[in-house]
Design a protein around this motif. Sequence first.
Motif, mmCIF file in Angstrom:
data_model
loop_
_atom_site.group_PDB
_atom_site.id
_atom_site.type_symbol
_atom_site.label_atom_id
_atom_site.label_comp_id
_atom_site.label_asym_id
_atom_site.label_seq_id
_atom_site.Cartn_x
_atom_site.Cartn_y
_atom_site.Cartn_z
ATOM 1 N N PRO A 1 -5.811 -13.261 78.392
ATOM 2 C CA PRO A 1 -4.430 -13.112 78.891
ATOM 3 C C PRO A 1 -4.217 -11.697 79.401
ATOM 4 O O PRO A 1 -4.500 -10.739 78.683
ATOM 5 C CB PRO A 1 -3.576 -13.380 77.640
ATOM 6 C CG PRO A 1 -4.468 -13.127 76.470
ATOM 7 C CD PRO A 1 -5.890 -13.292 76.922
ATOM 8 N N MET A 2 -3.730 -11.568 80.640
ATOM 9 C CA MET A 2 -3.527 -10.226 81.212
ATOM 10 C C MET A 2 -2.139 -9.713 80.824
ATOM 11 O O MET A 2 -1.291 -9.433 81.661
ATOM 12 C CB MET A 2 -3.689 -10.260 82.725
ATOM 13 C CG MET A 2 -5.117 -10.533 83.168
ATOM 14 S SD MET A 2 -6.332 -9.418 82.416
ATOM 15 C CE MET A 2 -5.732 -7.837 82.936
ATOM 16 N N SER B 1 -0.085 -4.718 75.095
ATOM 17 C CA SER B 1 0.734 -3.538 74.881
ATOM 18 C C SER B 1 -0.115 -2.506 74.167
ATOM 19 O O SER B 1 -1.234 -2.805 73.733
ATOM 20 C CB SER B 1 1.952 -3.963 74.062
ATOM 21 O OG SER B 1 2.151 -3.188 72.934
ATOM 22 N N GLU B 2 0.403 -1.287 74.076
ATOM 23 C CA GLU B 2 -0.314 -0.260 73.332
ATOM 24 C C GLU B 2 -0.134 -0.472 71.828
ATOM 25 O O GLU B 2 -0.777 0.195 71.029
ATOM 26 C CB GLU B 2 0.161 1.140 73.757
ATOM 27 C CG GLU B 2 1.538 1.563 73.284
ATOM 28 C CD GLU B 2 2.687 0.942 74.091
ATOM 29 O OE1 GLU B 2 2.450 0.008 74.870
ATOM 30 O OE2 GLU B 2 3.835 1.400 73.893
ATOM 31 N N SER C 1 -7.827 -2.058 84.296
ATOM 32 C CA SER C 1 -7.372 -1.923 82.910
ATOM 33 C C SER C 1 -8.224 -0.929 82.110
ATOM 34 O O SER C 1 -7.686 -0.014 81.489
ATOM 35 C CB SER C 1 -7.404 -3.303 82.238
ATOM 36 O OG SER C 1 -7.124 -3.205 80.869
ATOM 37 N N HIS D 1 -7.272 3.121 81.046
ATOM 38 C CA HIS D 1 -7.157 3.543 79.646
ATOM 39 C C HIS D 1 -7.978 4.819 79.410
ATOM 40 O O HIS D 1 -7.535 5.735 78.708
ATOM 41 C CB HIS D 1 -7.611 2.421 78.692
ATOM 42 C CG HIS D 1 -6.536 1.409 78.443
ATOM 43 N ND1 HIS D 1 -6.186 0.440 79.361
ATOM 44 C CD2 HIS D 1 -5.702 1.206 77.382
ATOM 45 C CE1 HIS D 1 -5.204 -0.302 78.877
ATOM 46 N NE2 HIS D 1 -4.887 0.136 77.664
ATOM 47 N N ARG E 1 1.174 6.089 78.577
ATOM 48 C CA ARG E 1 1.591 5.153 77.502
ATOM 49 C C ARG E 1 0.384 4.495 76.840
ATOM 50 O O ARG E 1 0.261 4.430 75.619
ATOM 51 C CB ARG E 1 2.529 4.066 78.065
ATOM 52 C CG ARG E 1 2.885 2.979 77.047
ATOM 53 C CD ARG E 1 3.770 1.888 77.638
ATOM 54 N NE ARG E 1 3.182 1.130 78.705
ATOM 55 C CZ ARG E 1 2.327 0.103 78.537
ATOM 56 N NH1 ARG E 1 1.983 -0.287 77.321
ATOM 57 N NH2 ARG E 1 1.846 -0.533 79.574
ATOM 58 N N ILE E 2 -0.549 4.035 77.660
ATOM 59 C CA ILE E 2 -1.664 3.268 77.115
ATOM 60 C C ILE E 2 -2.672 4.127 76.340
ATOM 61 O O ILE E 2 -3.560 3.572 75.691
ATOM 62 C CB ILE E 2 -2.370 2.460 78.233
ATOM 63 C CG1 ILE E 2 -2.778 3.364 79.393
ATOM 64 C CG2 ILE E 2 -1.483 1.324 78.699
ATOM 65 C CD1 ILE E 2 -3.500 2.624 80.523
HETATM 66 O O1 LIG Z 1 0.211 -3.132 79.002
HETATM 67 C C1 LIG Z 1 -0.604 -2.675 78.218
HETATM 68 O O2 LIG Z 1 -0.311 -1.867 77.351
HETATM 69 C C2 LIG Z 1 -1.993 -3.101 78.253
HETATM 70 O O3 LIG Z 1 -2.801 -2.308 77.908
HETATM 71 C C3 LIG Z 1 -2.313 -4.476 78.634
HETATM 72 C C4 LIG Z 1 -3.691 -4.677 79.193
HETATM 73 C C5 LIG Z 1 -3.795 -3.899 80.530
HETATM 74 O O4 LIG Z 1 -4.562 -2.955 80.610
HETATM 75 O O5 LIG Z 1 -3.077 -4.269 81.464
HETATM 76 C C6 LIG Z 1 -4.696 -4.187 78.220
HETATM 77 C C7 LIG Z 1 -5.773 -4.869 77.883
HETATM 78 C C8 LIG Z 1 -5.944 -6.210 78.271
HETATM 79 O O6 LIG Z 1 -7.090 -6.770 77.952
HETATM 80 C C9 LIG Z 1 -4.975 -6.783 79.132
HETATM 81 C C10 LIG Z 1 -3.872 -6.110 79.450
#
Ligand SMILES: O=C(O)C(=O)C[C@]1(C(=O)O)C=C[C@@H](O)C=C1
Length: 362
Positions: free
Chosen positions: A120-121, A124-125, A185, A189, A222-223
Amino acid sequence: MTKIAIFGVGLIGGSLALCYKGKPDFTVVGHSPNPNSVEKLLKRNVVDHATTDMAAAVDGADYIFLCVPVGNLEEYVQKLMKLPLKQGCIITDVGSTKASITESAAAHLKEGYYFIGGHPMAGSERHGVEAASSHLYENAFYVLTPAEGTPQAEVDRLTNLLSHTKAQIVQVDAREHDDIVGAISHLPHIIAVALVNQVRSYNESNPLYQNLAAGGFRDITRIASSEPTIWRDILVNNREVLLKLLKDWNDEISRFVQLIEQSDGEGIAEQFRIAGEFRSKLPERRKGVLTSLFDIYVDVPDHPGIIGSITSLLGNARINLSNIQIIESREDVPGILRLSFRNQEEADRASELLGKEYAVHV
Ligand SMILES: O=C(O)C(=O)C[C@]1(C(=O)O)C=C[C@@H](O)C=C1
Ligand SMILES: NC(=O)c1ccc[n+]([C@@H]2O[C@H](COP(=O)([O-])OP(=O)(O)OC[C@H]3O[C@@H](n4cnc5c(N)ncnc54)[C@H](O)[C@@H]3O)[C@@H](O)[C@H]2O)c1
């Protein structure tokens, strides 16, 4: 009754559980090796049943979701293959990388069971079942990576089950998934963490760095607060893809070094123009409720009652505020409020209204 077994009921597994829990015709069983976690799941009412016993969790299950860290997925598939599962059972996972688990599962799968990789795309952090939400997947993309030879009827069966998440299901080749998700993604990060750590080291000798860090730094970082062990596993697993992406990233940064060395203002502006144009074409924000907010920032004088005045102004104009956060509140600087709205129209109306009295940034 359709039985769903979930291994690793944290942010992602817990959010899936909440999409089915309490719906007629579904029973949701959560598994954790830790008895305290089992108790917590039951107390929080996230699942119908919870157990430390793998065999009991999968007994008669129609669907098994593996929601553990990427580094544990292969071991879980192999453990499952030693248990008697229901004939026709679909095993799926939610791991952020897809090539290794899709290939390893295909190699270990026994006759009569199916494995279909999933991702699932949305996320959250935050982490843990405390952060789970039944709305997390709404409008998000949900990738499935069936291996060659997986009957389309089984993929359709899983797609049908996942319709309860309200996500948009797409099928993508597992390796292609890892290339793309590496760039959109995993690499972001790494960049967020590296940037925070760069500033953290400057801050050791001058705490003004931390104090002055405002919207831009917060937005892009944020991430960086994501769960370290989850990301350790993802980055190690997607090693080859990331090494290539980091090389390309170095080239991007070198381009800026050159432009700045040459004081090439037009070249710098051109980079912003190209980036802005591409970014403006990204699909509408599709993420779930945890992140699908439209923010504006308001500079406010630091005096009592200011939040009440702002919420009254919005309330009188019938603008629904979803969230309010004080980002900066110190005596020596004006306060900054982050106001979040469910859609762009409300954010625009709020900007216009509050802009008459306060400095508003979007
Ligand atoms: O929105 C975020 O905080 C995310 O990290 C979500 C997120 C992304 O990078 O978009 C992170 C990891 C996933 O496997 C899928 C979605
Ligand atoms: N966080 C995100 O934004 C996101 C988005 C999409 C997919 N994912 C993927 O979802 C999976 C779970 O991530 P999460 O964000 O829900 O993390 P989380 O920490 O919230 O949940 C992980 C769960 O697995 C359990 N767990 C950890 N190690 C375990 C082990 N060795 N054996 C059994 N259980 C174990 C934890 O107790 C927890 O319940 C990961 O594979 C991750 O790559 C994460």
